[in-house]
Design a protein around this motif. Structure first.
Motif, PDB file in Angstrom:
ATOM      1  N   SER A 437      30.951  38.237  26.814  1.00  0.00           N
ATOM      2  CA  SER A 437      31.595  39.504  27.142  1.00  0.00           C
ATOM      3  C   SER A 437      31.541  40.502  25.985  1.00  0.00           C
ATOM      4  N   LYS A 438      31.346  40.014  24.752  1.00  0.00           N
ATOM      5  CA  LYS A 438      31.309  40.893  23.586  1.00  0.00           C
ATOM      6  C   LYS A 438      30.077  40.585  22.754  1.00  0.00           C
ATOM      7  N   ASP A 439      29.612  41.591  22.060  1.00  0.00           N
ATOM      8  CA  ASP A 439      28.468  41.436  21.169  1.00  0.00           C
ATOM      9  C   ASP A 439      28.966  40.951  19.810  1.00  0.00           C
ATOM     10  N   ILE A 440      28.545  39.767  19.420  1.00  0.00           N
ATOM     11  CA  ILE A 440      28.975  39.181  18.157  1.00  0.00           C
ATOM     12  C   ILE A 440      27.807  39.221  17.183  1.00  0.00           C
ATOM     13  N   PRO A 441      27.922  39.921  16.075  1.00  0.00           N
ATOM     14  CA  PRO A 441      26.804  39.986  15.125  1.00  0.00           C
ATOM     15  C   PRO A 441      26.620  38.672  14.394  1.00  0.00           C
ATOM     16  N   ALA A 442      25.383  38.397  13.995  1.00  0.00           N
ATOM     17  CA  ALA A 442      25.087  37.179  13.249  1.00  0.00           C
ATOM     18  C   ALA A 442      25.575  37.313  11.810  1.00  0.00           C
ATOM     19  N   GLN A 443      26.051  36.220  11.244  1.00  0.00           N
ATOM     20  CA  GLN A 443      26.522  36.210   9.864  1.00  0.00           C
ATOM     21  C   GLN A 443      25.362  35.947   8.916  1.00  0.00           C
ATOM     22  N   ASP A 444      25.412  36.543   7.746  1.00  0.00           N
ATOM     23  CA  ASP A 444      24.445  36.234   6.700  1.00  0.00           C
ATOM     24  C   ASP A 444      24.833  34.889   6.082  1.00  0.00           C
ATOM     25  N   LEU A 445      23.963  33.905   6.181  1.00  0.00           N
ATOM     26  CA  LEU A 445      24.309  32.550   5.764  1.00  0.00           C
ATOM     27  C   LEU A 445      24.618  32.462   4.272  1.00  0.00           C
ATOM     28  N   LYS A 446      23.901  33.201   3.473  1.00  0.00           N
ATOM     29  CA  LYS A 446      24.146  33.160   2.033  1.00  0.00           C
ATOM     30  C   LYS A 446      25.523  33.714   1.706  1.00  0.00           C
ATOM     31  N   THR A 447      25.844  34.869   2.248  1.00  0.00           N
ATOM     32  CA  THR A 447      27.157  35.467   1.995  1.00  0.00           C
ATOM     33  C   THR A 447      28.279  34.583   2.526  1.00  0.00           C
ATOM     34  N   LEU A 448      28.065  34.026   3.702  1.00  0.00           N
ATOM     35  CA  LEU A 448      29.065  33.161   4.314  1.00  0.00           C
ATOM     36  C   LEU A 448      29.352  31.943   3.439  1.00  0.00           C
ATOM     37  N   CYS A 449      28.321  31.244   3.001  1.00  0.00           N
ATOM     38  CA  CYS A 449      28.505  30.029   2.212  1.00  0.00           C
ATOM     39  C   CYS A 449      29.110  30.324   0.845  1.00  0.00           C
ATOM     40  N   GLU A 450      28.671  31.412   0.225  1.00  0.00           N
ATOM     41  CA  GLU A 450      29.194  31.750  -1.102  1.00  0.00           C
ATOM     42  C   GLU A 450      30.674  32.086  -1.041  1.00  0.00           C
ATOM     43  N   ARG A 451      31.082  32.786  -0.007  1.00  0.00           N
ATOM     44  CA  ARG A 451      32.488  33.170   0.095  1.00  0.00           C
ATOM     45  C   ARG A 451      33.369  31.981   0.459  1.00  0.00           C
ATOM     46  N   LEU A 452      32.870  31.113   1.319  1.00  0.00           N
ATOM     47  CA  LEU A 452      33.662  29.943   1.681  1.00  0.00           C
ATOM     48  C   LEU A 452      33.784  28.978   0.508  1.00  0.00           C
ATOM     49  N   ARG A 453      32.735  28.852  -0.277  1.00  0.00           N
ATOM     50  CA  ARG A 453      32.791  27.960  -1.439  1.00  0.00           C
ATOM     51  C   ARG A 453      33.527  28.601  -2.594  1.00  0.00           C
ATOM     52  N   GLY A 454      33.625  29.928  -2.612  1.00  0.00           N
ATOM     53  CA  GLY A 454      34.377  30.602  -3.656  1.00  0.00           C
ATOM     54  C   GLY A 454      33.535  31.108  -4.791  1.00  0.00           C
ATOM     55  N   THR A 455      32.211  31.121  -4.630  1.00  0.00           N
ATOM     56  CA  THR A 455      31.338  31.607  -5.696  1.00  0.00           C
ATOM     57  C   THR A 455      30.995  33.075  -5.535  1.00  0.00           C
ATOM     58  N   HIS A 456      31.499  33.724  -4.455  1.00  0.00           N
ATOM     59  CA  HIS A 456      31.256  35.137  -4.230  1.00  0.00           C
ATOM     60  C   HIS A 456      32.339  35.951  -4.916  1.00  0.00           C
ATOM     61  N   SER A 457      32.006  37.182  -5.293  1.00  0.00           N
ATOM     62  CA  SER A 457      32.961  38.024  -6.022  1.00  0.00           C
ATOM     63  C   SER A 457      34.159  38.396  -5.163  1.00  0.00           C
ATOM     64  N   GLN A 458      33.959  38.542  -3.858  1.00  0.00           N
ATOM     65  CA  GLN A 458      35.040  38.897  -2.952  1.00  0.00           C
ATOM     66  C   GLN A 458      35.448  37.661  -2.168  1.00  0.00           C
ATOM     67  N   LYS A 459      36.155  36.767  -2.838  1.00  0.00           N
ATOM     68  CA  LYS A 459      36.538  35.501  -2.222  1.00  0.00           C
ATOM     69  C   LYS A 459      37.481  35.742  -1.050  1.00  0.00           C
ATOM     70  N   GLY A 460      37.209  35.083   0.056  1.00  0.00           N
ATOM     71  CA  GLY A 460      38.103  35.139   1.203  1.00  0.00           C
ATOM     72  C   GLY A 460      37.831  36.251   2.176  1.00  0.00           C
ATOM     73  N   SER A 461      37.005  37.237   1.810  1.00  0.00           N
ATOM     74  CA  SER A 461      36.772  38.351   2.719  1.00  0.00           C
ATOM     75  C   SER A 461      35.953  37.958   3.927  1.00  0.00           C
ATOM     76  N   CYS A 462      35.280  36.810   3.833  1.00  0.00           N
ATOM     77  CA  CYS A 462      34.466  36.356   4.963  1.00  0.00           C
ATOM     78  C   CYS A 462      35.331  36.103   6.187  1.00  0.00           C
ATOM     79  N   VAL A 463      36.515  35.582   5.973  1.00  0.00           N
ATOM     80  CA  VAL A 463      37.388  35.299   7.101  1.00  0.00           C
ATOM     81  C   VAL A 463      37.783  36.586   7.800  1.00  0.00           C
ATOM     82  N   SER A 464      38.040  37.618   7.031  1.00  0.00           N
ATOM     83  CA  SER A 464      38.409  38.888   7.641  1.00  0.00           C
ATOM     84  C   SER A 464      37.279  39.445   8.477  1.00  0.00           C
ATOM     85  N   GLU A 465      36.043  39.285   7.978  1.00  0.00           N
ATOM     86  CA  GLU A 465      34.904  39.793   8.731  1.00  0.00           C
ATOM     87  C   GLU A 465      34.731  39.040  10.040  1.00  0.00           C
TER      88      GLU A 465
END
Length: 564
Positions: A437-465
């Motif tokens: 029913s809705k268009d769901i954009p694909a996630q960038d795997l690199k950004t997703l994994c880095e944020r979940l593991r905590g190695t990205h500069s904006q930790k936790g923002s992946c969940v908001s996205e």
């Protein structure tokens, strides 16, 4: 099967009796329940006591239990073994096929072999070498990136080996790929759900493919009510090529008296027997049919959708008049449009369609999209998808990454990562219709994994996205032009898969403390230098289209493994 058992049992001659008092052995403190299981196993297979001393119960699944045992060889060396006790209701051909997989492909290339096999009546015990290993959950927080690289290389090496023999493992998950960190040893285990490709070299898997859908335990037989019986199933099968494993649909029956109990539409869920898997969606522990009333929407006229049941076939009743005789129809037309789309029920038009039969064996969270949508033509690509899910957990530090209560929610979770358009497009390639029913954009795997593991500069923002997706997600896979509709609240997906900011902060804090305790910083462990080739391989493993998904032999040649 007799030939396979006799051949394997000859190897047990290398073992001799070892009886030793183990009361003062503090390493194995058994509970009363485990002790009772061990005694029951000794009674079921008496010859075990002449060869092995069972120390502990180290695993239990739907179709088997695994025990740790020791035996003294004629050379005087005491060796550990893993004893796999298959449930007595296992089909003999399925047992023999598992043994043949172990003898044909086992013992090399990171695939567990078999030492011998003991049998007494319906009880079969497969004896295998024991590999001491760590739990995947325990190593996930402290594993280095270099270890991840080696881990995935050896897993794909094992898959390439079994796929070479035409074996589809069908249950690839961390607990089935044993890993000893100190000795750097790996072992792919448990071929209890394996099936064969069209050109498999394991002869008994050809029998499994041909007859597997007909095998089931007596306790899983569908309940048949008395009275006028009408064949009934929940889905329709599209006119697509079927492989040899596809069989006629399982019949379901319901009675006219039950159908007349109320004006509500009746959703019939029966405990369907599926070979080689546990029916995780069953709501009835006793194995009988369930009649569950579903309240209709107030804005819909019930009389326009009311189904009348005759002795032979269901027909559509128009209007409130029910005293006149109705002529049976051949079957519900495949092009008949239903009216349960975007509602919390399944209409009688969808219920009257033929059930679709396809292999669904595997562990929830690791099933490929073609398995979730009941594609009948399944290949070794389903093992590669499962390997990709494991790789995703290793790169993101999250396990289990996907966790859903049913196949539709599992498909919705995959959409949140891979995108809805991509999922719909891939489903069409193997003859499926997926509506979202809705268009769901694909996630960038690199950004997703880095944020979940905590190695990205904006930790936790992946969940908001991820949480920006609308709350009314509708996913409906089927093989017909008018697929069954099933509404999925996206909040359920969030509860099953996503992590709140507080939970992620706690987990990151725990992970940080673990890293400090091991005196290894993120720099030393290599997570700040994950190459793009890792995410490129992950993308190829999680290809939604099984036809283009990377094969194990190709993955071993990927630049990510250069030097190994």
């Amino acid at each position: 099967m007799e030939v396979a058992l006799q051949t394997l049992q000859k190897k047990s001659d290398l073992l001799c009796v070892q009886l030793k008092d183990d009361k003062h052995d503090g390493r194995y403190k058994l509970s009363s329940e485990v002790r009772a299981d061990i005694e029951s196993l000794y009674e079921a297979v008496p010859q075990l006591s002449k060869i092995f001393q069972i120390k502990d119960k180290i695993g239990e699944g739907t179709f088997s239990s695994v025990y740790l045992a020791t035996a003294q060889l004629k050379s005087g060396v005491q060796e550990k073994f893993a004893l796999k006790h298959l449930i007595p209701t296992s089909h003999p051909i399925r047992i023999a096929a598992e043994l043949q997989c172990l003898t044909v492909a086992g013992g090399k290339e990171n695939v567990m072999g078999v030492t011998s096999c003991l049998r007494k009546g319906d009880h079969v015990v497969i004896v295998m070498p024991y590999l001491e290993h760590e739990s995947f959950v325990e190593i996930l927080g402290c594993i280095s990136f270099a270890e991840v690289r080696e881990y995935m290389f050896h897993m794909l090496k094992a898959l390439a080996h079994v796929h070479h023999f035409g074996i589809i493992h069908r249950d690839i998950k961390p607990s089935n790929f044993l890993y000893n960190r100190q000795q750097k040893k790996y072992a792919l285990v448990d071929f209890g759900l394996a099936q064969g490709t069209a050109d498999t070299q394991v002869e008994l898997l050809k029998v499994v493919n041909g007859e597997g859908q007909q095998w089931s335990c007596p306790k899983n037989k569908s309940h048949v009510t008395t009275g006028n019986k009408t064949p009934h199933s929940s889905t329709a099968a599209k006119d697509i090529p079927q492989n040899s494993s596809a069989k006629p649909p399982v019949k379901r029956s319901w009675s006219l008296a039950q159908a007349k109990q109320g004006k509500e539409s009746l959703l019939i869920n029966s405990h369907r027997s599926v070979f080689g898997e546990r029916n995780l969606n069953s709501l009835n522990p006793h194995g009988g049919a369930i009649l569950k009333p579903v309240k209709p929407s107030k804005t819909v006229d019930l009389t326009s959708r009311k189904m009348a049941v005759t002795k032979h076939k269901p027909v559509l009743a128009k209007g409130a008049a029910s005293n006149h005789s109705r002529k049976p129809t051949a079957q519900c037309p495949a092009t008949l449009i239903c009216d349960c789309y975007m509602t919390d029920r399944v209409c009688n038009v969808c219920l009257s369609r033929r059930q679709q039969v396809a292999p669904r064996a595997g562990t929830p969270g690791f099933r490929a999209p073609e398995v979730l949508t009941k594609c009948p033509n399944q290949t070794t690509a389903i093992d590669m998808w499962s390997a990709g899910v494991i790789f995703l957990s290793l790169l993101s530090g999250r396990y289990p990454f996907f966790k859903a209560s049913d196949d539709l929610i599992a498909l919705a979770q995959i959409m949140t990562i891979r995108g809805s358009k991509e999922t719909v497009r891939a489903a069409k390639t193997f003859g499926k219709s997926v509506l979202c029913s809705k268009d769901i954009p694909a996630q960038d795997l690199k950004t997703l994994c880095e944020r979940l593991r905590g190695t990205h500069s904006q930790k936790g923002s992946c969940v908001s996205e991820i949480n920006t997706v609308s709350d009314d997600l509708l996913v409906t896979p089927d093989a017909c032009t008018t697929p069954i509709k099933a509404e999925i609240s996206f909040t359920r997906c969030q509860q099953a898969q996503q992590y709140s900011l507080e939970e992620e902060a706690q987990q990151d804090s725990q992970s940080d403390s673990d890293f400090k305790g091991s005196n290894m910083s993120s720099d030393i462990r290599g997570w700040d230098r994950v190459p793009d080739t890792a995410y490129d391989l992950l993308d190829k493993l999680l290809d939604l289209n099984p036809a283009t998904r990377i094969q194990a032999s190709q993955a071993l040649l990927h630049p990510f493994f250069q030097g190994l």
